[in-house]
Design an enzyme around this catalytic site. Structure first.
Site, PDB file in Angstrom:
ATOM      1  CD  GLU A  31     -37.670  50.458  59.345  1.00  0.00           C
ATOM      2  OE1 GLU A  31     -38.510  50.788  58.365  1.00  0.00           O
ATOM      3  OE2 GLU A  31     -36.616  51.138  59.440  1.00  0.00           O
ATOM      4  CG  ASN A  75     -33.700  46.407  63.777  1.00  0.00           C
ATOM      5  OD1 ASN A  75     -33.247  46.660  65.036  1.00  0.00           O
ATOM      6  ND2 ASN A  75     -33.603  47.256  62.725  1.00  0.00           N
ATOM      7  CG  HIS A  86     -31.946  55.768  62.975  1.00  0.00           C
ATOM      8  ND1 HIS A  86     -30.456  55.726  62.331  1.00  0.00           N
ATOM      9  CD2 HIS A  86     -32.650  54.842  62.374  1.00  0.00           C
ATOM     10  CE1 HIS A  86     -30.371  54.753  61.834  1.00  0.00           C
ATOM     11  NE2 HIS A  86     -31.494  54.076  61.576  1.00  0.00           N
ATOM     12  CD  GLU A 142     -31.221  50.265  61.473  1.00  0.00           C
ATOM     13  OE1 GLU A 142     -31.479  51.422  60.970  1.00  0.00           O
ATOM     14  OE2 GLU A 142     -31.845  49.211  61.230  1.00  0.00           O
ATOM     15  CG  ASP A 165     -27.925  57.639  62.922  1.00  0.00           C
ATOM     16  OD1 ASP A 165     -28.866  57.915  63.487  1.00  0.00           O
ATOM     17  OD2 ASP A 165     -27.807  57.426  61.523  1.00  0.00           O
TER      18      ASP A 165
END
Length: 302
Positions: A132, A173, A210, A238, A240
């Site tokens: 990030e 990432n 996400h 990651e 979802d």
């Protein structure tokens, strides 16, 4: 667990893994969670136990009980491991974020990466070296690392990581890398191209993925854009999706399937109650640890 392993089916298409996350709490809170991981997933990412506040809460004092548990569980069950994460502005101890001297912070950065990676050398498939570091407009975030060291911290971090474990894949990432043409995607691609040209050893780009409901359809284009940066591989790290619709999940799985550089997918949790965004029911297993429609849709699509 489910009747069929989506990890096994994904690997049959030449991919490396379809995984999830774990840590001591979720691996021991009941028997269902570890049983599902053993049966249906092929890779584990530590949810929190490898973050800086967990591994080096005080300068030079390292604590590895949580990360050791995760690594031992993964290895004893034949799961690949993604190390997460070495350098991040969040979950960062105050003693790090308050450093103002450049040479001190460089020394701390190198020592942290070296100590954590050395402990697990040869056991980790890939490391999220940097996490990030971009703003939404594609510029570099004003973290303590950027503010005190400058952009050169990127090179220092990756070169240190490469020297410690030459066989681990080294990733950068980030989140909101979910749509081609978005400013953050463009910033990631242009910076990584520049860093690769300068010889910085970046092996992969991780897209957290996400997603909100309906956003799965844009992921294929986003992965193709990220692949154009020139790293050897990319991964969905990651995943979802709010509402966990079958359409969204199948779109994301197909996006990775159809992009040659995409080596694998990590879903950010097993069952909805353990999700960081549990109110949006974003995972593949429900509150009773039964596979949801999206799980079966992925299995059928594969």
């Amino acid at each position: 667990q489910a009747s069929v392993s989506i990890d096994a089916k994904f690997k049959a298409h030449g991919k490396k893994y379809l995984g999830t996350i774990g840590d001591q709490y979720t691996l021991t809170k009941n028997t269902k969670n570890p049983a599902i991981i053993k049966a249906d997933f092929g890779q584990l990412t530590p949810e929190n136990s490898m973050k800086w506040d967990a591994t080096e809460p005080n300068r030079g004092q390292f604590t590895f009980s949580g990360s050791d548990y995760l690594v031992n569980f993964a290895q004893s069950n034949g799961k690949l491991i993604r190390g997460h994460t070495l350098v991040w502005h969040s979950q960062l101890p105050g003693w790090v974020s308050s450093i103002t001297d450049k040479n001190t912070l460089i020394s701390v950065l190198k020592n942290h990466i070296t100590t954590v990676m050395t402990r697990y050398k040869g056991k980790i498939y890939a490391w999220d070296v940097l996490n990030e570091i971009f703003n939404e407009d594609g510029s570099l975030r004003n973290s303590v690392f950027y503010n005190v060291i400058g952009e050169d911290y990127v090179r220092i971090a990756f070169e240190t990581a490469r020297s410690v474990d030459p066989n681990a894949k080294l990733y950068i990432n980030d989140y909101n890398l979910d749509s081609a043409g978005y400013s953050k995607v463009n910033g990631m691609v242009s910076h990584v191209k520049k860093w690769l040209a300068a010889g910085i050893p970046i092996d992969g780009i991780g897209s957290q993925t996400h997603l909100g409901a309906g956003a799965g359809s844009a992921v294929a284009g986003a992965l193709n854009a990220l692949a154009s940066a020139g790293t050897k591989e990319i991964a969905i790290t990651e995943l979802d999706i709010a509402g966990a619709s079958s359409t969204d999940y199948v779109n994301v799985v197909n996006a990775c399937l159809n992009q040659a550089k995409c080596v694998g997918i990590t879903v950010w949790g097993v069952a909805d109650p353990d999700s960081w965004r549990s109110s949006s029911s974003p995972l593949l297993f429900d509150g009773n640890y039964n596979p949801k429609a999206a799980y079966n849709a992925i299995a059928n699509a594969l």
